[in-house]
Design an enzyme around this catalytic site. Structure first.
Site, mmCIF file in Angstrom:
data_model
loop_
_atom_site.group_PDB
_atom_site.id
_atom_site.type_symbol
_atom_site.label_atom_id
_atom_site.label_comp_id
_atom_site.label_asym_id
_atom_site.label_seq_id
_atom_site.Cartn_x
_atom_site.Cartn_y
_atom_site.Cartn_z
ATOM 1 N N ASP A 174 0.860 -1.177 0.000
ATOM 2 C CA ASP A 174 0.000 0.000 0.000
ATOM 3 C C ASP A 174 0.899 1.231 0.000
ATOM 4 O O ASP A 174 2.126 1.124 -0.136
ATOM 5 C CB ASP A 174 -0.966 -0.006 1.193
ATOM 6 N N HIS A 250 -2.829 3.250 -4.564
ATOM 7 C CA HIS A 250 -2.258 2.683 -3.331
ATOM 8 C C HIS A 250 -0.853 2.133 -3.594
ATOM 9 O O HIS A 250 -0.486 1.066 -3.097
ATOM 10 C CB HIS A 250 -3.168 1.600 -2.765
ATOM 11 N N GLU A 313 -9.862 2.723 -5.254
ATOM 12 C CA GLU A 313 -9.514 4.080 -4.804
ATOM 13 C C GLU A 313 -8.333 4.668 -5.584
ATOM 14 O O GLU A 313 -7.418 5.252 -5.005
ATOM 15 C CB GLU A 313 -9.214 4.070 -3.304
#
Length: 515
Positions: A174, A250, A313
């Site tokens: 991440d 990420h 995301e």
């Protein structure tokens, strides 16, 4: 009779007496069964559980695998009489789960790691016929935001196996840390595994709650040997390890290690703030080859059919102001940046397919066309899972309102609970979760592989905090994914869970007390 077993068995009947385990109790069956009995019962009882020459002898634990007796995998029948215990199963996994049930039927002291004196090792006489409702019964642990060493990961897997979970989704990369060793790209762990400091508490975008940091360098990573050891350890407990390598969002930790993966000329450090980062991978062929190289090494370690590629995301602000991205969109004949993300996902999906694997991605991957074999992990509203199934994609249901165990458990949240990510998810709501949405037509129900609990660790820095957030809610999830919906009873579950928390305490696991 409802035995104090979690998850609740499909069928159970009791005889009213018990089998008493003694120093002379023998064990007979497949090698894995014999080893499991000795490993799980030997330390507390002190018994040797030696072999016996007589197949039908009394005072014996017998295990056998007889696939012809069953019509579905992971099934078992456990029969306890006054003279013997017999577990018969469809396969090795079913036999393993029969022993997990047997452990829970015994006095809680059997979960001690050393000899316990003066305990009558009685098992109630029962006949249990059991099988899981879903094939995918998972828990995700985020080891990027906070790092948990391989020894703890194995302990975490032990707890999953006790509750008949069969998938460990290992979130390994991440913005705030890259955890798997990749030999071709050593900077991923030399640089990407370490951040300068860690955010303390919550903050707000308007800066009314300022960002405060601890000023302490933080990180860690798993060597390839450690990851192989974890995979082997999990396989012995019939848990499949599904690794997650995030892209294209990420990915700041990877970009910090190899700036050529990003979109700006200046280097960026590993992220120190939680949330959605603006930094995102570029879409060059060299970047796709980089991640294919990464996956080649990962596939050599992880035999799982499924590999998770994130896809969630992905903030495209950086792409929108990057001329090279605009050129790339034109080169590929795509409509916009959103379509570029879909292109990258499909490329990596096709790469996995050439290696005989299947991609899993968070439900944002539905925003573009997908390859037929793509599996969707539904973390937002259940409508996304329904849409995935209707598009004939397999789906794993894990909507955050029911499955995010990093949410607070108490209604008043911050005033009485340890720091958490936000949201309110009490035990009863987890138990109410049904992975099959009522709105899903019967023809598409078969696309629901199962469900999964998530534990994001931005605010969970240690094992004790993990246990507080996991239990008893993970027990409710285990029952939801195993037990037929018609057999579930929250009042009875609470009774069994109260007993089960005493079992966990003997394992050094201290969850949140049941209200």
């Amino acid at each position: 009779m409802n035995p104090r077993v979690i998850p609740h068995p499909v069928e159970c009947s009791a005889a009213g007496s018990s089998f008493v385990m003694t120093p002379g109790t023998a064990v007979r069956g497949p090698e894995a069964f014999v080893s499991q009995i000795r490993r799980d019962f030997g330390p507390a009882t002190g018994f040797a559980f030696g072999p016996t020459a007589a197949p039908n002898a009394a005072d014996i634990l017998r295990g056998s695998i007889e696939p012809a007796r069953f019509d579905r995998p992971e099934s078992y029948v456990l029969e306890v009489t006054e003279n013997a215990v017999h577990a018969v199963a469809a396969d090795a996994a079913g036999l393993f789960y029969a022993v997990q049930t047997l452990r829970q039927l015994m006095p809680p002291e059997v979960f001690r790691a050393s000899r316990v004196h003066g305990v009558p090792w009685e098992i109630p006489c029962v006949r249990i016929a059991d099988h899981p409702r879903f094939a995918w019964r998972g828990v995700m642990l985020d080891c990027s935001r906070h790092f948990f060493d391989a020894a703890y990961v194995k302990r975490f897997i032990d707890l999953l196996a006790l509750h008949k979970f069969n998938v460990f989704h290992w979130h390994l990369t991440d913005d705030q840390g890259w955890r798997p060793e990749i030999k071709k790209y050593p900077k991923l762990t030399e640089i990407g595994a370490w951040r300068a400091e860690t955010l303390l508490g919550h903050c707000s975008a308007d800066k009314k709650i300022p960002r405060l940091y601890d000023g302490v360098r933080y990180g860690g990573f798993y060597t390839q040997d450690e990851m192989r050891d974890v995979v082997s350890y999990a396989a012995d407990r019939h848990v499949t390890v599904v690794p997650e390598i995030e892209l294209p969002g990420h990915s700041r930790a990877a970009i910090a290690a190899y700036p050529e993966l990003g979109n700006t000329p200046e280097p960026w450090p590993v992220g120190t703030t939680w949330g959605i980062e603006s930094h995102i991978l570029n879409a060059e062929e060299s970047t796709l080859r980089f991640y294919q190289d990464v996956l080649d090494e990962m596939l050599d370690i992880f035999p799982s059919r499924y590999v998770h590629l994130g896809g969630d995301e992905a903030c495209m602000d950086e792409w929108k102001v990057t001329p090279r991205i605009h050129e790339r969109v034109e080169e590929l004949g795509l409509a916009n940046e959103q379509a570029l993300q879909g292109y990258m996902i499909r490329r990596m999906d096709n790469f996995l397919a050439t290696r005989g694997r299947r991609m899993v991605g968070w439900d944002e991957i539905l925003e573009n066309d997908l390859e037929p074999g793509a599996t969707v992990m539904n973390w937002r509203d259940r409508e996304f899972g329904i849409a995935a199934a209707k598009r004939n994609h397999d789906v794993i249901m894990c909507p955050n309102e029911f499955t995010y165990l990093d949410f607070y458990q108490a209604e008043d949240m911050t005033r009485s609970e340890p720091l958490a990510g936000g949201g309110h998810l009490p035990l009863e709501k987890v138990y109410q979760f049904d992975p099959v949405p009522q709105a899903l037509e019967a023809e598409h129900v078969k696309r629901v592989l199962g469900g999964q609990a998530q534990l994001w660790t931005e605010y969970i820095p240690n094992a004790d905090h993990i246990h507080y957030m996991m239990y008893p809610r993970a027990m409710a999830m285990a029952e939801t994914l195993w037990t037929p919906a018609a057999r579930k009873d929250y009042v009875d579950f609470r009774r069994r869970a109260t007993h089960h928390m005493r079992i966990l305490q003997r394992l050094g696991v201290h969850g949140r007390p049941i209200d």
